[in-house]
Scaffold this motif. Structure first.
Motif, short mmCIF file in Angstrom:
data_model
loop_
_atom_site.label_atom_id
_atom_site.label_comp_id
_atom_site.label_asym_id
_atom_site.label_seq_id
_atom_site.Cartn_x
_atom_site.Cartn_y
_atom_site.Cartn_z
N GLY A 90 0.77 -1.27 -0.17
CA GLY A 90 -0.06 -0.05 -0.13
C GLY A 90 0.97 1.30 0.09
N MET A 91 0.31 2.44 -0.27
CA MET A 91 0.94 3.74 -0.57
C MET A 91 1.17 4.34 0.80
SD MET A 91 -0.43 5.26 -4.24
CE MET A 91 0.96 6.55 -4.19
N GLY A 92 0.43 4.06 1.94
CA GLY A 92 0.49 4.50 3.19
C GLY A 92 -0.21 6.04 3.02
N GLU A 93 0.63 6.88 3.81
CA GLU A 93 -0.01 8.20 3.85
C GLU A 93 -0.39 8.93 2.56
OE1 GLU A 93 1.61 10.99 6.80
OE2 GLU A 93 0.13 12.47 6.53
N GLU A 94 0.85 8.74 1.51
CA GLU A 94 0.70 9.06 0.33
C GLU A 94 -0.72 8.52 -0.35
OE1 GLU A 94 2.43 11.27 -1.71
OE2 GLU A 94 3.16 11.49 0.50
N GLY A 95 -1.29 7.54 -0.12
CA GLY A 95 -2.31 7.02 -0.56
C GLY A 95 -3.43 7.72 0.07
N LEU A 96 -3.43 8.05 1.36
CA LEU A 96 -4.40 8.75 1.97
C LEU A 96 -4.50 10.05 1.57
CD1 LEU A 96 -3.68 7.78 5.89
CD2 LEU A 96 -5.31 6.80 4.33
N LYS A 97 -3.54 10.74 1.18
CA LYS A 97 -3.60 12.23 0.71
C LYS A 97 -4.26 12.30 -0.76
CE LYS A 97 0.37 14.18 3.23
NZ LYS A 97 1.87 14.24 3.07
N LEU A 98 -4.18 11.20 -1.36
CA LEU A 98 -4.86 11.01 -2.71
C LEU A 98 -6.29 10.75 -2.66
CD1 LEU A 98 -2.36 8.70 -4.85
CD2 LEU A 98 -2.71 11.12 -5.23
N ASP A 100 -8.19 11.72 -0.03
CA ASP A 100 -8.69 13.26 0.41
C ASP A 100 -8.73 14.06 -0.65
OD1 ASP A 100 -9.33 14.78 2.28
OD2 ASP A 100 -7.37 16.10 2.35
N ILE A 101 -7.80 14.11 -1.89
CA ILE A 101 -8.23 14.94 -2.91
C ILE A 101 -9.51 14.47 -3.80
CG2 ILE A 101 -7.32 15.60 -5.25
CD1 ILE A 101 -4.45 15.46 -3.95
N ILE A 102 -9.82 13.13 -4.16
CA ILE A 102 -10.71 12.69 -4.81
C ILE A 102 -11.81 12.74 -3.94
CG2 ILE A 102 -10.42 10.37 -4.20
CD1 ILE A 102 -11.05 11.87 -7.68
N ARG A 103 -12.03 12.58 -2.77
CA ARG A 103 -13.29 12.89 -1.92
C ARG A 103 -13.34 14.16 -2.28
NH1 ARG A 103 -11.85 14.86 3.41
NH2 ARG A 103 -12.91 13.38 4.87
N LYS A 104 -12.74 15.00 -2.31
CA LYS A 104 -13.26 16.58 -2.26
C LYS A 104 -13.77 16.73 -3.76
CE LYS A 104 -10.50 18.53 1.23
NZ LYS A 104 -8.98 18.63 1.45
N GLU A 105 -13.13 16.07 -4.77
CA GLU A 105 -13.56 16.18 -5.96
C GLU A 105 -15.15 15.66 -6.50
OE1 GLU A 105 -10.88 15.12 -9.78
OE2 GLU A 105 -12.89 14.35 -10.41
N THR A 106 -14.92 14.37 -5.97
CA THR A 106 -16.39 13.80 -6.42
C THR A 106 -17.36 13.82 -5.23
OG1 THR A 106 -15.49 11.61 -5.09
CG2 THR A 106 -14.98 11.71 -7.33
N GLY A 107 -17.07 14.36 -3.96
CA GLY A 107 -18.07 14.36 -2.96
C GLY A 107 -18.40 13.19 -2.54
N LEU A 108 -17.50 11.97 -2.85
CA LEU A 108 -17.92 10.61 -2.26
C LEU A 108 -17.33 10.57 -0.84
CD1 LEU A 108 -17.39 8.28 -5.05
CD2 LEU A 108 -19.63 9.14 -4.20
N VAL A 123 -5.11 8.17 10.06
CA VAL A 123 -6.35 7.57 9.10
C VAL A 123 -7.66 8.47 9.64
CG1 VAL A 123 -7.54 5.68 8.34
CG2 VAL A 123 -5.29 5.44 8.77
N SER A 124 -7.94 8.49 10.65
CA SER A 124 -9.09 9.54 10.99
C SER A 124 -8.95 10.67 10.49
CB SER A 124 -9.44 9.58 12.57
OG SER A 124 -9.23 8.26 13.20
N GLY A 125 -7.72 11.49 10.16
CA GLY A 125 -7.68 12.56 9.80
C GLY A 125 -8.02 12.61 8.31
N TYR A 126 -7.95 11.68 7.69
CA TYR A 126 -8.23 11.47 6.18
C TYR A 126 -9.56 10.99 6.03
CZ TYR A 126 -3.36 12.77 5.37
OH TYR A 126 -2.44 13.64 5.43
N ALA A 127 -10.01 9.76 6.51
CA ALA A 127 -11.26 9.04 6.28
C ALA A 127 -12.40 9.44 6.92
CB ALA A 127 -10.78 7.60 6.68
N ASP A 128 -13.47 8.97 6.00
CA ASP A 128 -14.66 9.50 6.76
C ASP A 128 -15.32 8.16 7.60
OD1 ASP A 128 -15.47 11.92 5.34
OD2 ASP A 128 -15.06 10.73 3.55
N MET A 129 -14.72 7.09 7.04
CA MET A 129 -15.02 5.90 7.96
C MET A 129 -13.81 4.91 8.02
SD MET A 129 -18.24 2.98 7.33
CE MET A 129 -18.23 2.99 5.56
N LEU A 130 -13.65 4.23 9.19
CA LEU A 130 -12.40 3.41 9.23
C LEU A 130 -12.73 1.94 9.05
CD1 LEU A 130 -10.72 4.95 12.38
CD2 LEU A 130 -10.63 5.70 10.19
N GLN A 131 -11.95 1.41 8.25
CA GLN A 131 -12.23 -0.11 8.11
C GLN A 131 -11.48 -1.09 9.22
OE1 GLN A 131 -12.61 -1.62 4.02
NE2 GLN A 131 -11.47 -3.18 4.40
#
Ligand code: PEP
Ligand code: MN
Length: 294
Positions: A90-98, A100-108, A123-131
């Motif tokens: 996995g990409m780690g925090e880099e992935g979380l940053k991506l 965050d960007i796409i969630r703002k663009e798509t609204g998902l 992870v809580s700082g980026y995600a809307d739900m934790l798995q």
């Protein structure tokens, strides 16, 4: 003083269901609110996206296509639990940053896995739900930490766990004051090897009877086979699941993780149209965006 037994006995093979998750304690369905998307009501919510975030191009293209297809929440792993330490982790925090960007663009809203107590804050700082994944369903410190954070939790059933153990895991989270939990059946290990796991669809009516928490199905990990995902997804809606989580990749043949069980965008679009019909037949709804070809 008399001790209060925290478990309500149910006539169910002699098992006892813990109290906070029990429908006896709370008869009404719990609705989990993921930034405005409500799971557990009349609408069936579909979560879709890649197994792992691999690159900006892969995540963004896949996210845009699942949004068009009717997904309401985006999935994508930044920290991946892989069987081999030599596989892509996995990409780690880099992935979380991506994300965050796409969630703002798509609204998902986005859901992503947390594997370790030390990652919960990040992870809580980026995600809307934790798995919390199958392999960590009985990681009790992680369950407690997740219970203390104020984000909804997607709890996946351990691949070797009984329904009772699954509910006890959810009780750990609830016990910390967090009732925003979605239970996910993702297949269990049996003697069968023709599928990756044996998807226990009977878990849906059983869990809905025993607990007030919403229940969703993961037909991707449940079967491991792309061609079988639509059939099991449709069956999941028919047996009363509140939602689905499915792996979709814009180029499954190039995926770094779980490509063989990932739908491509066209397959996803077609499946969503079929799911809508099944949802209507069982008195539920799936709302799809206006589609030029429909
Ligand atoms: C996943 O959803 O990415 C995943 C690893 O699933 P599970 O924990 O169910 O294996
Ligand atoms: Mn996967």
């Amino acid at each position: 003083m008399m001790e209060i037994n925290p478990c309500n006995s149910h006539v169910n093979g002699g098992s006892s269901i813990p109290s906070k998750v029990s429908r006896k304690t709370k008869p009404d369905d719990t609705i989990v609110d993921i930034n405005g998307i409500k799971v557990g009501g009349s609408e069936i919510i579909v979560i879709a996206g890649p197994c792992a975030i691999e690159s900006r191009e892969q995540l963004f293209n896949t996210a845009r296509s699942v949004k068009t297809g009717g997904a309401k929440i985006l999935r994508g792993g930044a920290f991946k639990p892989r069987s081999s330490p030599y596989n892509f982790q996995g990409m780690g925090e880099e992935g979380l940053k991506l994300l965050d960007i796409i969630r703002k663009e798509t609204g998902l809203p986005v859901v992503t896995e947390v594997m370790d107590t030390r990652q919960v804050e990040l992870v809580s700082g980026y995600a809307d739900m934790l798995q919390i994944g199958s392999r960590n369903m009985q990681n009790f410190p992680l369950l407690k930490e997740a219970g203390m954070c104020r984000k909804p939790i997607l709890l996946k059933r351990g691949m070797m766990s009984t329904i009772e153990e699954f509910l006890l895991a959810a009780e750990y989270i609830l016990n910390q004051g967090n009732d925003q939990i979605i239970l996910c059946e993702r297949g269990i290990r049996t003697f069968e090897t023709s599928t990756r796991n044996t998807l226990d669809l009977s878990a849906v009516p059983m869990l809905k009877r025993l607990t007030h928490l919403p229940v969703i199905i993961d037909p991707s990990h449940g079967t491991g086979l792309r061609w079988m995902v639509p059939a099991m997804a449709k069956a999941a809606v028919a047996v009363g699941a509140d939602g689905l989580i499915m792996e979709v990749h814009y180029k499954p043949e190039e995926a770094l993780c779980d490509g063989q069980q990932s739908l491509n965008p066209d397959e996803f679009d077609r499946l969503m149209l079929d799911l809508k019909k099944i949802a209507q037949a069982v008195g539920r709804e799936i709302s799809l965006p206006a589609h030029p070809s429909v």
